[in-house]
Design a protein around this motif. Structure first.
Motif, mmCIF file in Angstrom:
data_model
loop_
_atom_site.group_PDB
_atom_site.id
_atom_site.type_symbol
_atom_site.label_atom_id
_atom_site.label_comp_id
_atom_site.label_asym_id
_atom_site.label_seq_id
_atom_site.Cartn_x
_atom_site.Cartn_y
_atom_site.Cartn_z
ATOM 1 N N ASP A 264 -9.415 -32.529 43.490
ATOM 2 C CA ASP A 264 -10.048 -32.861 42.211
ATOM 3 C C ASP A 264 -11.040 -31.756 41.871
ATOM 4 N N LEU A 265 -10.616 -30.817 41.069
ATOM 5 C CA LEU A 265 -11.416 -29.628 40.804
ATOM 6 C C LEU A 265 -12.750 -29.970 40.159
ATOM 7 N N ASP A 266 -12.752 -30.925 39.226
ATOM 8 C CA ASP A 266 -13.989 -31.244 38.528
ATOM 9 C C ASP A 266 -15.018 -31.925 39.435
ATOM 10 N N GLU A 267 -14.595 -32.344 40.646
ATOM 11 C CA GLU A 267 -15.523 -32.943 41.597
ATOM 12 C C GLU A 267 -15.946 -31.962 42.689
ATOM 13 N N ALA A 270 -18.606 -26.247 44.020
ATOM 14 C CA ALA A 270 -18.508 -24.931 44.644
ATOM 15 C C ALA A 270 -17.249 -24.206 44.173
ATOM 16 N N ALA A 271 -16.137 -24.932 44.092
ATOM 17 C CA ALA A 271 -14.898 -24.315 43.624
ATOM 18 C C ALA A 271 -15.013 -23.919 42.149
ATOM 19 N N VAL A 272 -15.615 -24.775 41.343
ATOM 20 C CA VAL A 272 -15.803 -24.454 39.928
ATOM 21 C C VAL A 272 -16.677 -23.210 39.775
ATOM 22 N N ALA A 273 -17.707 -23.096 40.608
ATOM 23 C CA ALA A 273 -18.589 -21.931 40.545
ATOM 24 C C ALA A 273 -17.833 -20.648 40.900
ATOM 25 N N ARG A 274 -16.937 -20.706 41.851
ATOM 26 C CA ARG A 274 -16.141 -19.524 42.210
ATOM 27 C C ARG A 274 -15.226 -19.117 41.066
ATOM 28 N N ILE A 275 -14.683 -20.093 40.363
ATOM 29 C CA ILE A 275 -13.857 -19.783 39.194
ATOM 30 C C ILE A 275 -14.709 -19.165 38.093
ATOM 31 N N ALA A 276 -15.872 -19.751 37.852
ATOM 32 C CA ALA A 276 -16.747 -19.251 36.789
ATOM 33 C C ALA A 276 -17.164 -17.805 37.041
ATOM 34 N N ARG A 277 -17.425 -17.452 38.290
ATOM 35 C CA ARG A 277 -17.810 -16.078 38.605
ATOM 36 C C ARG A 277 -16.676 -15.096 38.329
ATOM 37 N N MET A 278 -15.455 -15.567 38.440
ATOM 38 C CA MET A 278 -14.309 -14.702 38.207
ATOM 39 C C MET A 278 -14.053 -14.489 36.715
ATOM 40 N N LEU A 279 -14.420 -15.476 35.895
ATOM 41 C CA LEU A 279 -14.137 -15.413 34.468
ATOM 42 C C LEU A 279 -15.220 -14.641 33.732
ATOM 43 N N ALA A 280 -14.786 -13.724 32.878
ATOM 44 C CA ALA A 280 -15.730 -13.060 31.988
ATOM 45 C C ALA A 280 -16.200 -14.062 30.934
#
Length: 496
Positions: A264-267, A270-280
């Motif tokens: 469950d990605l939205d839960e 830490a995983a969401v933060a790693r994605i956000a760092r990758m996205l411009a």
């Protein structure tokens, strides 16, 4: 001898469909069935149609057995009974079509039109009864031919099935007819073929829309279904998607398939933060993920497409509304479990939805199985500019199933006049333009990315505006032409 012939004809009809696409097989298969039932009574017609359908679905849906091998220890024994039982049940629709036709006993071109009408009505019912299963519609025989499939922009896939069956049985009707009726069958066959070719040529020759300038990146992680949910594989899977996504190159929207992230990605902040760092700051990720919602009714589970931005999102989501029977839910009256290991049945979403995302054209979402439903992939209230199809065909290995699934996506593009962008876990990922042509693709069991420009949308097609309401006028027009070519025109001339 008639029943083995009907069974053989049903098996031959599968060769007309993708990935084989041998068009003469349709002519042979449906002509044979027409000749077998033309003089039969209702009960015999029912049995012959069922024999045809049993072979058609058993061979055409044989790939379903692959899904039982993912957890062979628990479900392997069910593979053959499941395919056989499903095929026997679905065969009732061709059986009903043939039984209905035997009530008519009309020869010539009119008889061919009525046979095609009965067949199409039964196929439409198959696509709607008990939530529907419109897989391998007869019209998909034209899916891999650029010019021939364009008629679906006006008729939809059910209408295309009508045209394919009609063209296939007219030569057989000519064999049974004499004099002016035989000539009428051949004339109508020629007119029908020329009309389909002309419609395709005109649509492909029209001025192509300009490009959107939107840059896509599709990530195909190629994770085997047996490994996807293993706890010790979770970090490696997520890291693979992040690594592929961060490859050199510019993109505006990043597309991951269904359940790319095993959880469950939205839960998982830490995983969401790693994605956000990758996205411009100006980039968006669209991905298929499971979601659970706790409310007054308890905990409900959804299969969703969620959008994330560099701020951490999610900024939008869509819940799948056409769920897979026995995979995502089981009817309450059946004492069996799901093939997919989840805490509970999924809940269907409200229906097609258009997502408005920053800096991107409006996008419609279709999760996996949903792309097989004609007329149910785009929001009628707010028309999208493209459709994102997140899917996971890893359940079916390298069988013909994923290729058939891709053919459905191509047909939805033609029907709606919209590009369809497909992100598949193990393939086939593809960028499909509004004419159903594959601009870019990544084959099965390959790990990699597709960097491509989003194709432009066309204006709404006739089918996009009217849906299956186009079918009655199509049938009536065909009946009028058949009546005229069966001698009606000569009778009118004599009266004048």
């Amino acid at each position: 001898m008639a029943f083995p012939l009907a069974f053989a004809a049903g098996a031959a009809a599968v060769l007309a469909l993708p990935p084989f696409s041998v068009l003469p097989a349709a002519l042979l298969a449906y002509s044979a069935l027409f000749l077998l039932v033309a003089d039969a009574g209702p009960r015999r017609g029912l049995a012959l149609g069922w024999a045809f359908g049993l072979a058609y679905f058993a061979f055409g849906l044989s790939w379903i057995a692959e899904s039982f091998a993912v957890d062979a220890e628990r479900f392997g024994w069910m593979a053959v009974p499941a395919v056989a039982g499903l095929s026997a049940l679905l065969a009732l629709f061709p059986a009903l079509a043939c039984a209905a036709f035997t009530r008519v006993h009309t020869s010539g071109a009119t008889g061919a039109v009525l046979f095609a009408t009965c067949w199409t009505a039964a196929e439409w019912l198959r696509g709607h009864v008990l939530t529907g299963f419109p897989w391998n519609l007869t019209g998909y025989a034209l899916a891999e031919f650029d010019m021939l499939r364009q008629s679906a922009a006006w008729t939809g896939s059910y209408g295309l099935s009508f045209l394919v069956v009609l063209a296939s049985v007219l030569p057989a009707a000519a064999l049974r007819a004499e004099g002016v009726r035989r000539t009428g069958c051949l004339v109508l066959f020629g007119v029908l073929c020329l009309a389909v070719l002309a419609a395709g040529w005109l649509r492909l020759a029209a001025t192509p829309p300009e490009g959107t300038g939107v840059r896509l990146r599709i990530v195909q992680g190629n994770i085997a279904q047996a490994k996807k949910w293993l706890p010790d594989q979770r970090e490696a899977i997520f890291a693979r998607y992040l690594r592929l996504s961060a490859a050199p190159g510019a993109f505006d929207v990043l597309l991951w398939p269904e359940t790319a992230f095993p959880g469950d990605l939205d839960e998982d902040p830490a995983a969401v933060a790693r994605i956000a760092r990758m996205l411009a700051p100006d980039r968006i990720l669209l991905t298929g993920v499971p979601e659970r919602v706790a409310d007054a009714e308890g905990t409900r589970y959804f299969n969703t497409i969620q959008a994330y931005d560099a701020e951490g999102g999610p900024v939008a989501d869509y819940a799948k509304h056409h769920l897979v029977p026995f995979g995502e839910y089981v009817p309450r009256w059946l004492p069996i479990g799901r093939l997919v290991e989840t805490p509970g049945d999924f809940t269907p979403g409200p229906g097609p939805r258009t997502l408005a995302l920053p800096g991107l054209p409006l996008v419609g979402a279709a999760m996996c199985y949903e792309i097989i439903f004609p007329g149910h992939v785009a929001d009628d209230a707010i028309r999208p500019d493209w459709i994102f199809n997140a899917t996971n065909d890893a359940w079916f290995g390298t069988s013909i199933g994923p290729r058939q699934h891709l053919a459905s996506a191509r047909m939805r593009a033609v029907e709606e006049g919209l590009p369809v962008v497909r992100a598949a876990n193990t393939g086939i990922s593809a960028v499909i333009d509004a004419e159903g042509r594959i601009r870019d693709r990544l084959g099965m069991e390959r790990t990699g990315i597709i960097d491509a420009e989003l194709p432009a949308a066309r204006p709404p097609t006739l089918y996009a505006r009217l849906g299956d309401l186009v079918l009655p006028p199509l049938v009536l027009a065909a009946l009028l032409l058949a009546w005229l070519t069966d001698g009606g025109a000569a009778r009118l001339w004599r009266r004048t």
